[in-house]
Enzyme design. Structure first.
Site, PDB file in Angstrom:
ATOM      1  CG  ASP A   1       6.456  -2.308  -8.291  1.00 46.56           C
ATOM      2  OD1 ASP A   1       5.537  -3.004  -7.827  1.00 46.56           O
ATOM      3  OD2 ASP A   1       7.568  -2.199  -7.743  1.00 46.56           O
TER       4      ASP A   1
ATOM      5  NE  ARG B   1       5.413   1.241  -7.799  1.00 52.53           N
ATOM      6  CZ  ARG B   1       6.526   1.937  -7.567  1.00 52.53           C
ATOM      7  NH1 ARG B   1       6.708   3.095  -8.163  1.00 52.53           N
ATOM      8  NH2 ARG B   1       7.461   1.477  -6.752  1.00 52.53           N
TER       9      ARG B   1
HETATM   10  C1  S3P Z   1      10.283  -5.013  -4.323  1.00 51.50           C
HETATM   11  C2  S3P Z   1       9.739  -6.169  -4.823  1.00 51.50           C
HETATM   12  C3  S3P Z   1       8.420  -6.234  -5.467  1.00 51.50           C
HETATM   13  C4  S3P Z   1       7.882  -4.861  -5.827  1.00 51.50           C
HETATM   14  C5  S3P Z   1       8.099  -3.870  -4.721  1.00 51.50           C
HETATM   15  C6  S3P Z   1       9.577  -3.718  -4.414  1.00 51.50           C
HETATM   16  C7  S3P Z   1      11.605  -5.056  -3.692  1.00 51.50           C
HETATM   17  O1  S3P Z   1       7.487  -6.836  -4.584  1.00 51.50           O
HETATM   18  O2  S3P Z   1       6.515  -4.940  -6.155  1.00 51.50           O
HETATM   19  O3  S3P Z   1       7.577  -2.606  -5.057  1.00 51.50           O
HETATM   20  O4  S3P Z   1      12.234  -3.994  -3.483  1.00 51.50           O
HETATM   21  O5  S3P Z   1      12.085  -6.163  -3.389  1.00 51.50           O
HETATM   22  P1  S3P Z   1       7.373  -8.433  -4.400  1.00 51.50           P
HETATM   23  O6  S3P Z   1       8.617  -8.913  -3.831  1.00 51.50           O
HETATM   24  O7  S3P Z   1       6.209  -8.635  -3.476  1.00 51.50           O
HETATM   25  O8  S3P Z   1       7.104  -8.993  -5.730  1.00 51.50           O
END
Ligand code: S3P
Length: 450
Positions: free
Chosen positions: A327, A403
Protein backbone atom coordinates in the site's frame (compact mmCIF):
# COMPACT_ATOMS: atom_id res chain seq x y z
CA UNK A 1 -21.23 3.74 2.96
CA UNK A 2 -21.26 4.34 -0.74
CA UNK A 3 -23.90 7.04 -1.19
CA UNK A 4 -22.51 9.30 -3.93
CA UNK A 5 -21.24 12.58 -2.51
CA UNK A 6 -19.86 15.71 -4.15
CA UNK A 7 -16.09 15.57 -4.75
CA UNK A 8 -13.89 17.59 -2.40
CA UNK A 9 -11.02 19.17 -4.38
CA UNK A 10 -7.97 19.87 -2.20
CA UNK A 11 -4.78 21.82 -2.86
CA UNK A 12 -1.49 21.42 -1.05
CA UNK A 13 0.95 24.33 -1.33
CA UNK A 14 4.73 24.27 -0.79
CA UNK A 15 5.32 24.73 2.93
CA UNK A 16 8.01 25.44 5.49
CA UNK A 17 9.47 22.80 7.83
CA UNK A 18 7.08 20.22 9.24
CA UNK A 19 7.58 19.67 12.95
CA UNK A 20 5.89 18.17 15.97
CA UNK A 21 4.22 14.94 16.98
CA UNK A 22 1.88 13.19 14.52
CA UNK A 23 -0.75 11.09 16.29
CA UNK A 24 -1.81 8.93 13.35
CA UNK A 25 -4.89 6.63 13.39
CA UNK A 26 -5.32 2.97 14.29
CA UNK A 27 -4.36 0.15 11.93
CA UNK A 28 -7.02 -0.49 9.29
CA UNK A 29 -6.18 -4.15 8.73
CA UNK A 30 -6.17 -4.94 12.44
CA UNK A 31 -9.35 -2.90 13.05
CA UNK A 32 -11.36 -4.89 10.47
CA UNK A 33 -10.13 -8.17 11.91
CA UNK A 34 -10.83 -7.15 15.52
CA UNK A 35 -14.47 -6.42 14.66
CA UNK A 36 -14.96 -9.57 12.59
CA UNK A 37 -13.28 -11.96 15.04
CA UNK A 38 -15.01 -10.19 17.93
CA UNK A 39 -18.33 -10.92 16.18
CA UNK A 40 -17.33 -14.59 15.73
CA UNK A 41 -16.28 -15.06 19.36
CA UNK A 42 -18.79 -15.94 22.04
CA UNK A 43 -19.01 -13.04 24.51
CA UNK A 44 -17.65 -9.52 24.91
CA UNK A 45 -14.55 -8.27 23.08
CA UNK A 46 -13.16 -4.83 23.98
CA UNK A 47 -11.21 -2.88 21.38
CA UNK A 48 -9.23 0.31 21.98
CA UNK A 49 -7.58 2.45 19.32
CA UNK A 50 -9.96 1.25 16.61
CA UNK A 51 -9.61 3.17 13.34
CA UNK A 52 -12.86 5.09 12.97
CA UNK A 53 -12.45 5.60 9.22
CA UNK A 54 -15.33 4.90 6.87
CA UNK A 55 -14.00 1.48 5.81
CA UNK A 56 -13.96 0.15 9.36
CA UNK A 57 -17.27 1.78 10.31
CA UNK A 58 -18.82 -0.07 7.34
CA UNK A 59 -17.45 -3.35 8.72
CA UNK A 60 -18.89 -2.54 12.18
CA UNK A 61 -22.29 -1.95 10.57
CA UNK A 62 -21.99 -5.23 8.66
CA UNK A 63 -21.22 -7.17 11.84
CA UNK A 64 -24.42 -5.78 13.38
CA UNK A 65 -26.33 -6.95 10.29
CA UNK A 66 -25.00 -10.48 10.90
CA UNK A 67 -26.31 -10.39 14.48
CA UNK A 68 -23.41 -9.17 16.64
CA UNK A 69 -23.89 -6.28 19.05
CA UNK A 70 -21.30 -3.62 18.19
CA UNK A 71 -21.13 -0.60 20.47
CA UNK A 72 -19.16 2.59 19.92
CA UNK A 73 -18.12 3.81 23.40
CA UNK A 74 -16.34 6.87 21.96
CA UNK A 75 -12.69 7.79 21.26
CA UNK A 76 -11.80 4.54 19.50
CA UNK A 77 -13.12 2.39 22.35
CA UNK A 78 -15.58 -0.26 21.07
CA UNK A 79 -17.37 -3.31 22.48
CA UNK A 80 -18.39 -6.29 20.36
CA UNK A 81 -20.76 -8.94 21.76
CA UNK A 82 -20.12 -11.84 19.42
CA UNK A 83 -22.47 -14.62 18.36
CA UNK A 84 -19.88 -17.42 18.17
CA UNK A 85 -18.49 -19.38 15.21
CA UNK A 86 -21.47 -20.50 13.08
CA UNK A 87 -23.79 -18.07 14.88
CA UNK A 88 -24.24 -15.46 12.14
CA UNK A 89 -27.86 -14.46 11.37
CA UNK A 90 -29.00 -13.72 7.82
CA UNK A 91 -28.82 -9.95 7.17
CA UNK A 92 -32.14 -8.28 6.35
CA UNK A 93 -30.55 -5.68 4.07
CA UNK A 94 -27.82 -5.46 1.45
CA UNK A 95 -24.36 -5.18 3.06
CA UNK A 96 -22.69 -1.99 1.80
CA UNK A 97 -18.92 -2.14 2.28
CA UNK A 98 -18.31 1.30 0.77
CA UNK A 99 -14.73 1.56 -0.53
CA UNK A 100 -13.32 -1.40 1.38
CA UNK A 101 -11.90 -4.43 -0.39
CA UNK A 102 -10.60 -5.78 2.90
CA UNK A 103 -14.00 -5.38 4.55
CA UNK A 104 -16.01 -7.13 1.84
CA UNK A 105 -13.53 -9.95 1.20
CA UNK A 106 -13.04 -10.82 4.86
CA UNK A 107 -16.77 -10.68 5.59
CA UNK A 108 -17.53 -12.89 2.59
CA UNK A 109 -15.10 -15.43 4.02
CA UNK A 110 -16.55 -15.19 7.50
CA UNK A 111 -20.12 -15.94 6.28
CA UNK A 112 -19.31 -18.42 3.49
CA UNK A 113 -19.63 -21.51 5.69
CA UNK A 114 -22.91 -20.52 7.38
CA UNK A 115 -26.24 -21.55 5.76
CA UNK A 116 -27.37 -17.97 5.14
CA UNK A 117 -27.56 -15.61 2.16
CA UNK A 118 -26.13 -12.11 1.99
CA UNK A 119 -25.84 -9.54 -0.79
CA UNK A 120 -22.81 -7.24 -0.93
CA UNK A 121 -22.26 -3.94 -2.69
CA UNK A 122 -19.90 -0.96 -2.51
CA UNK A 123 -18.93 2.29 -4.18
CA UNK A 124 -17.87 2.61 -7.83
CA UNK A 125 -14.27 1.69 -6.94
CA UNK A 126 -15.17 -1.45 -4.97
CA UNK A 127 -17.80 -2.55 -7.49
CA UNK A 128 -15.13 -2.58 -10.21
CA UNK A 129 -12.64 -4.74 -8.26
CA UNK A 130 -12.17 -8.49 -8.83
CA UNK A 131 -13.96 -10.76 -6.34
CA UNK A 132 -13.34 -14.13 -8.06
CA UNK A 133 -10.03 -14.34 -6.20
CA UNK A 134 -12.15 -14.81 -3.05
CA UNK A 135 -15.28 -16.49 -4.38
CA UNK A 136 -13.25 -19.22 -6.20
CA UNK A 137 -11.78 -20.63 -2.96
CA UNK A 138 -15.05 -20.05 -1.07
CA UNK A 139 -16.81 -22.25 -3.68
CA UNK A 140 -14.55 -25.13 -2.58
CA UNK A 141 -16.19 -24.95 0.86
CA UNK A 142 -19.62 -25.26 -0.84
CA UNK A 143 -20.52 -21.55 -0.96
CA UNK A 144 -22.44 -20.35 -4.04
CA UNK A 145 -22.06 -16.87 -5.51
CA UNK A 146 -24.16 -14.85 -7.95
CA UNK A 147 -22.51 -11.62 -9.07
CA UNK A 148 -22.03 -9.35 -12.06
CA UNK A 149 -19.90 -10.25 -15.06
CA UNK A 150 -16.22 -10.68 -14.27
CA UNK A 151 -16.96 -11.57 -10.64
CA UNK A 152 -17.88 -8.00 -9.70
CA UNK A 153 -20.17 -6.65 -6.95
CA UNK A 154 -23.08 -6.36 -6.31
CA UNK A 155 -23.00 -10.04 -5.48
CA UNK A 156 -25.06 -12.50 -3.45
CA UNK A 157 -23.42 -15.32 -1.50
CA UNK A 158 -25.30 -18.40 -0.39
CA UNK A 159 -23.22 -19.93 2.39
CA UNK A 160 -22.48 -23.67 2.47
CA UNK A 161 -25.11 -25.89 4.15
CA UNK A 162 -22.55 -28.61 4.91
CA UNK A 163 -19.13 -26.96 4.57
CA UNK A 164 -16.10 -29.03 3.65
CA UNK A 165 -12.59 -28.15 4.83
CA UNK A 166 -10.32 -26.87 2.07
CA UNK A 167 -6.66 -27.01 1.06
CA UNK A 168 -5.90 -23.93 -1.03
CA UNK A 169 -2.79 -22.35 -2.50
CA UNK A 170 -3.37 -18.61 -2.89
CA UNK A 171 -2.41 -17.76 -6.50
CA UNK A 172 -1.46 -14.12 -5.87
CA UNK A 173 0.18 -12.44 -2.85
CA UNK A 174 -3.00 -11.37 -1.01
CA UNK A 175 -3.66 -11.26 2.71
CA UNK A 176 -7.31 -10.60 1.95
CA UNK A 177 -7.69 -13.88 0.05
CA UNK A 178 -5.68 -15.81 2.65
CA UNK A 179 -7.80 -14.31 5.43
CA UNK A 180 -11.10 -14.97 3.66
CA UNK A 181 -10.20 -18.66 3.37
CA UNK A 182 -9.09 -18.87 7.01
CA UNK A 183 -12.26 -17.16 8.25
CA UNK A 184 -14.37 -19.54 6.15
CA UNK A 185 -12.37 -22.45 7.59
CA UNK A 186 -13.47 -21.47 11.09
CA UNK A 187 -16.95 -22.96 10.53
CA UNK A 188 -15.85 -25.99 8.48
CA UNK A 189 -15.16 -29.28 10.28
CA UNK A 190 -11.58 -30.63 10.17
CA UNK A 191 -8.47 -28.86 8.99
CA UNK A 192 -8.39 -26.05 6.46
CA UNK A 193 -4.96 -25.48 4.95
CA UNK A 194 -3.94 -22.26 3.21
CA UNK A 195 -0.61 -22.02 1.42
CA UNK A 196 0.95 -18.75 0.38
CA UNK A 197 4.05 -18.71 -1.81
CA UNK A 198 5.01 -15.27 -0.54
CA UNK A 199 4.35 -14.18 3.03
CA UNK A 200 1.72 -11.45 3.32
CA UNK A 201 0.54 -9.53 6.39
CA UNK A 202 -0.17 -12.06 9.15
CA UNK A 203 -2.61 -10.17 11.40
CA UNK A 204 -5.35 -12.78 10.85
CA UNK A 205 -3.10 -15.64 11.98
CA UNK A 206 -1.89 -13.69 15.03
CA UNK A 207 -5.39 -12.69 16.04
CA UNK A 208 -6.89 -16.16 15.49
CA UNK A 209 -4.23 -17.53 17.85
CA UNK A 210 -5.06 -14.87 20.43
CA UNK A 211 -8.79 -15.71 20.20
CA UNK A 212 -7.93 -19.35 21.02
CA UNK A 213 -8.11 -20.99 17.58
CA UNK A 214 -5.82 -23.91 16.82
CA UNK A 215 -3.60 -22.59 14.05
CA UNK A 216 -0.13 -23.72 13.00
CA UNK A 217 2.24 -22.06 10.54
CA UNK A 218 5.07 -23.90 8.84
CA UNK A 219 7.53 -22.74 6.18
CA UNK A 220 8.39 -25.49 3.69
CA UNK A 221 9.09 -25.98 -0.05
CA UNK A 222 5.50 -25.06 -0.95
CA UNK A 223 5.75 -21.74 0.91
CA UNK A 224 4.03 -20.64 4.10
CA UNK A 225 1.59 -23.38 5.10
CA UNK A 226 -1.15 -22.37 7.55
CA UNK A 227 -3.27 -25.09 9.12
CA UNK A 228 -6.45 -24.14 10.97
CA UNK A 229 -8.60 -26.58 12.92
CA UNK A 230 -12.23 -25.76 12.28
CA UNK A 231 -15.14 -25.11 14.63
CA UNK A 232 -13.23 -23.77 17.63
CA UNK A 233 -14.92 -21.77 20.34
CA UNK A 234 -13.31 -18.35 19.98
CA UNK A 235 -12.72 -16.63 23.33
CA UNK A 236 -13.43 -12.87 23.45
CA UNK A 237 -10.36 -10.65 23.77
CA UNK A 238 -9.18 -7.22 24.82
CA UNK A 239 -7.43 -5.74 21.77
CA UNK A 240 -5.30 -2.58 21.67
CA UNK A 241 -4.98 -1.65 17.99
CA UNK A 242 -1.54 -0.22 17.14
CA UNK A 243 -1.27 2.79 14.82
CA UNK A 244 -1.21 2.04 11.12
CA UNK A 245 2.21 2.04 9.39
CA UNK A 246 0.41 2.67 6.10
CA UNK A 247 -1.04 5.93 7.48
CA UNK A 248 2.18 6.86 9.32
CA UNK A 249 3.87 6.67 5.92
CA UNK A 250 2.35 10.04 4.92
CA UNK A 251 3.74 12.31 7.69
CA UNK A 252 6.99 10.30 7.67
CA UNK A 253 7.53 10.76 3.93
CA UNK A 254 6.41 14.39 4.05
CA UNK A 255 9.03 15.10 6.74
CA UNK A 256 11.74 13.42 4.64
CA UNK A 257 11.12 15.68 1.62
CA UNK A 258 10.15 19.06 3.14
CA UNK A 259 13.32 21.07 3.98
CA UNK A 260 14.06 21.50 7.70
CA UNK A 261 11.42 19.01 8.92
CA UNK A 262 11.62 16.92 12.10
CA UNK A 263 8.52 14.87 12.95
CA UNK A 264 7.86 12.20 15.58
CA UNK A 265 5.19 9.60 14.74
CA UNK A 266 4.62 7.58 17.92
CA UNK A 267 3.29 4.06 18.48
CA UNK A 268 3.52 2.66 14.95
CA UNK A 269 3.03 -1.07 14.33
CA UNK A 270 6.21 -2.52 12.81
CA UNK A 271 5.05 -6.04 12.06
CA UNK A 272 7.72 -7.26 9.59
CA UNK A 273 4.98 -8.18 7.10
CA UNK A 274 4.08 -4.46 6.94
CA UNK A 275 7.30 -2.50 7.45
CA UNK A 276 8.93 -2.76 4.00
CA UNK A 277 8.54 0.95 3.24
CA UNK A 278 10.66 2.00 6.21
CA UNK A 279 13.47 -0.43 5.22
CA UNK A 280 13.31 0.97 1.69
CA UNK A 281 13.45 4.59 2.83
CA UNK A 282 16.48 3.85 5.01
CA UNK A 283 18.20 2.17 2.06
CA UNK A 284 17.56 5.35 0.06
CA UNK A 285 19.38 7.32 2.75
CA UNK A 286 16.43 8.63 4.76
CA UNK A 287 17.08 10.00 8.23
CA UNK A 288 14.44 7.75 9.81
CA UNK A 289 14.99 6.24 13.23
CA UNK A 290 13.03 3.86 15.45
CA UNK A 291 12.78 4.97 19.07
CA UNK A 292 11.36 3.17 22.11
CA UNK A 293 10.94 -0.24 20.41
CA UNK A 294 8.40 -2.35 22.33
CA UNK A 295 5.78 -5.06 22.00
CA UNK A 296 2.10 -4.17 22.31
CA UNK A 297 -0.71 -6.72 22.03
CA UNK A 298 1.46 -9.20 20.14
CA UNK A 299 2.69 -6.66 17.55
CA UNK A 300 6.10 -4.91 17.51
CA UNK A 301 5.70 -1.14 17.92
CA UNK A 302 8.09 1.87 17.83
CA UNK A 303 8.07 5.67 17.69
CA UNK A 304 9.30 6.81 14.27
CA UNK A 305 11.38 9.95 13.92
CA UNK A 306 11.74 11.38 10.44
CA UNK A 307 13.94 14.35 9.51
CA UNK A 308 14.45 16.14 6.20
CA UNK A 309 16.80 14.00 4.10
CA UNK A 310 18.26 15.97 1.19
CA UNK A 311 20.65 13.23 0.05
CA UNK A 312 18.28 10.36 -0.72
CA UNK A 313 19.19 8.19 -3.73
CA UNK A 314 16.98 6.19 -6.07
CA UNK A 315 17.20 2.41 -5.60
CA UNK A 316 15.83 -0.84 -6.98
CA UNK A 317 13.15 -1.96 -4.54
CA UNK A 318 13.45 -5.76 -4.27
CA UNK A 319 10.29 -7.38 -5.74
CA UNK A 320 10.23 -9.88 -2.86
CA UNK A 321 9.61 -6.92 -0.53
CA UNK A 322 6.43 -5.88 -2.38
CA UNK A 323 3.92 -7.65 -0.13
CA UNK A 324 5.31 -5.94 2.98
CA UNK A 325 4.77 -2.46 1.51
CA UNK A 326 2.09 -2.98 -1.13
CA UNK A 327 0.00 0.00 0.00
CA UNK A 328 3.04 2.29 0.25
CA UNK A 329 4.21 2.40 -3.41
CA UNK A 330 2.19 5.56 -4.18
CA UNK A 331 3.86 7.57 -1.40
CA UNK A 332 7.24 5.94 -2.13
CA UNK A 333 6.97 7.20 -5.70
CA UNK A 334 6.56 10.74 -4.30
CA UNK A 335 9.74 10.33 -2.22
CA UNK A 336 11.47 8.85 -5.29
CA UNK A 337 10.66 12.01 -7.27
CA UNK A 338 12.58 13.96 -4.60
CA UNK A 339 15.55 11.57 -4.48
CA UNK A 340 18.49 11.59 -6.87
CA UNK A 341 18.31 9.04 -9.70
CA UNK A 342 15.91 6.28 -10.67
CA UNK A 343 13.77 4.28 -8.27
CA UNK A 344 12.61 1.02 -9.84
CA UNK A 345 9.54 -0.63 -8.35
CA UNK A 346 9.02 -4.10 -9.86
CA UNK A 347 6.85 -7.10 -9.04
CA UNK A 348 3.90 -4.86 -8.23
CA UNK A 349 1.12 -6.15 -10.54
CA UNK A 350 -1.26 -6.16 -7.54
CA UNK A 351 -1.16 -2.34 -7.58
CA UNK A 352 -3.36 -2.44 -10.67
CA UNK A 353 -6.32 -3.93 -8.73
CA UNK A 354 -6.32 -1.80 -5.59
CA UNK A 355 -8.85 0.99 -4.87
CA UNK A 356 -7.59 2.29 -8.23
CA UNK A 357 -4.97 1.20 -10.75
CA UNK A 358 -2.25 2.73 -8.61
CA UNK A 359 0.56 2.44 -11.20
CA UNK A 360 -1.49 4.35 -13.73
CA UNK A 361 -2.87 6.88 -11.22
CA UNK A 362 0.61 7.76 -9.91
CA UNK A 363 2.26 7.80 -13.35
CA UNK A 364 -0.34 10.17 -14.82
CA UNK A 365 -0.37 12.51 -11.81
CA UNK A 366 3.42 12.60 -11.39
CA UNK A 367 3.86 13.38 -15.10
CA UNK A 368 1.33 16.23 -14.75
CA UNK A 369 3.66 17.62 -12.06
CA UNK A 370 6.76 17.38 -14.28
CA UNK A 371 8.16 14.02 -13.11
CA UNK A 372 9.42 11.39 -15.58
CA UNK A 373 7.78 8.00 -15.00
CA UNK A 374 8.05 4.81 -17.04
CA UNK A 375 5.68 1.91 -16.51
CA UNK A 376 4.98 -1.69 -17.53
CA UNK A 377 2.31 -4.19 -16.57
CA UNK A 378 3.92 -5.03 -13.21
CA UNK A 379 6.48 -2.26 -12.68
CA UNK A 380 7.05 1.45 -12.71
CA UNK A 381 10.16 3.60 -12.43
CA UNK A 382 10.42 7.19 -11.23
CA UNK A 383 13.28 9.52 -12.21
CA UNK A 384 14.21 11.76 -9.30
CA UNK A 385 16.15 15.00 -9.64
CA UNK A 386 16.74 15.61 -5.95
CA UNK A 387 15.06 17.48 -3.11
CA UNK A 388 12.78 20.33 -4.21
CA UNK A 389 13.08 19.49 -7.92
CA UNK A 390 9.41 18.68 -8.65
CA UNK A 391 7.60 21.41 -10.60
CA UNK A 392 4.09 20.68 -9.25
CA UNK A 393 1.13 22.71 -10.56
CA UNK A 394 -0.73 19.53 -11.55
CA UNK A 395 -4.37 18.69 -10.87
CA UNK A 396 -4.28 14.98 -10.10
CA UNK A 397 -7.17 12.50 -10.19
CA UNK A 398 -7.58 10.49 -7.01
CA UNK A 399 -9.85 7.82 -8.60
CA UNK A 400 -11.76 7.25 -5.32
CA UNK A 401 -8.44 6.15 -3.78
CA UNK A 402 -7.43 7.59 -0.39
CA UNK A 403 -3.73 6.74 -0.78
CA UNK A 404 -3.51 8.38 -4.21
CA UNK A 405 -5.12 11.55 -2.84
CA UNK A 406 -2.79 11.74 0.19
CA UNK A 407 0.31 10.98 -1.90
CA UNK A 408 -0.30 13.90 -4.25
CA UNK A 409 -1.02 16.25 -1.36
CA UNK A 410 2.35 15.29 0.17
CA UNK A 411 3.97 15.89 -3.25
CA UNK A 412 2.63 19.48 -3.20
CA UNK A 413 4.26 20.18 0.18
CA UNK A 414 7.75 19.82 -1.34
CA UNK A 415 7.11 20.96 -4.94
CA UNK A 416 7.89 24.34 -6.51
CA UNK A 417 4.19 25.02 -7.02
CA UNK A 418 1.01 23.70 -5.38
CA UNK A 419 -0.50 20.33 -6.31
CA UNK A 420 -4.26 19.65 -6.35
CA UNK A 421 -6.34 16.50 -6.17
CA UNK A 422 -9.79 16.43 -7.74
CA UNK A 423 -11.32 14.63 -4.76
CA UNK A 424 -9.95 14.32 -1.23
CA UNK A 425 -13.18 12.74 0.05
CA UNK A 426 -11.82 9.16 0.02
CA UNK A 427 -9.15 10.11 2.58
CA UNK A 428 -11.87 9.61 5.21
CA UNK A 429 -11.85 5.86 4.54
CA UNK A 430 -8.53 5.38 6.35
CA UNK A 431 -7.20 8.70 7.72
CA UNK A 432 -10.08 11.08 8.60
CA UNK A 433 -7.76 13.42 10.52
CA UNK A 434 -5.23 13.77 7.67
CA UNK A 435 -5.90 17.43 6.84
CA UNK A 436 -5.88 18.66 10.43
CA UNK A 437 -2.92 16.51 11.43
CA UNK A 438 -0.78 17.70 8.52
CA UNK A 439 -1.85 21.32 9.11
CA UNK A 440 -0.77 20.91 12.76
CA UNK A 441 2.71 19.94 11.55
CA UNK A 442 2.89 23.00 9.29
CA UNK A 443 1.40 21.88 5.96
CA UNK A 444 -0.87 24.16 3.94
CA UNK A 445 -3.82 22.25 2.52
CA UNK A 446 -6.90 24.15 1.43
CA UNK A 447 -10.23 23.27 -0.12
CA UNK A 448 -10.49 23.89 -3.89
CA UNK A 449 -8.04 23.36 -6.75
CA UNK A 450 -5.04 25.39 -7.89
C1 S3P B 1 -5.04 -5.88 3.34
C2 S3P B 1 -4.35 -6.57 2.38
C3 S3P B 1 -3.80 -5.94 1.17
C4 S3P B 1 -3.77 -4.42 1.26
C5 S3P B 1 -5.05 -3.88 1.84
C6 S3P B 1 -5.28 -4.43 3.24
C7 S3P B 1 -5.56 -6.61 4.50
O1 S3P B 1 -4.59 -6.28 0.05
O2 S3P B 1 -3.53 -3.86 0.00
O3 S3P B 1 -5.03 -2.48 1.91
O4 S3P B 1 -5.95 -5.97 5.51
O5 S3P B 1 -5.59 -7.85 4.47
P1 S3P B 1 -4.44 -7.68 -0.73
O6 S3P B 1 -4.81 -8.75 0.18
O7 S3P B 1 -5.38 -7.59 -1.90
O8 S3P B 1 -3.04 -7.77 -1.17
Amino acid sequence: MSASVAPIPLTSAPCGPLSGVAETPGDKSISHRALILGAMALGETRITGLLEGEDVVDTARAMRAFGAEVIDNGSGDWTVRGVGVGGFAEPEQVIDCGNSGTGVRLIMGAMATSPIAATFTGDASLNSRPMARVTDPLALFGCQTFGRAGGRLPMTLLGAQDPLPVRYTVPMPSAQVKSAVLLAGLNAPGQTVVIEREATRDHTERMLLAFGAEIAVEDNDEGRVITLTGQPELRPQTIAVPRDPSSAAFPVCAALIVPGSDVLVPGIGLNPTRAGLFDTLREMGADLTYENMRNEGGEPVADLRARFSPDMKGIVVPPERAASMIDEYPILSVVAANAQGQTMMAGVAELRVKESDRIDAMAVGLRACGVTVEEGEDWFAVEGNGAGSVAGAGVCASHLDHRIAMSFLVLGMAAKQAVSVDDGGPIATSFPSFETLMAGLGATIRRGDC
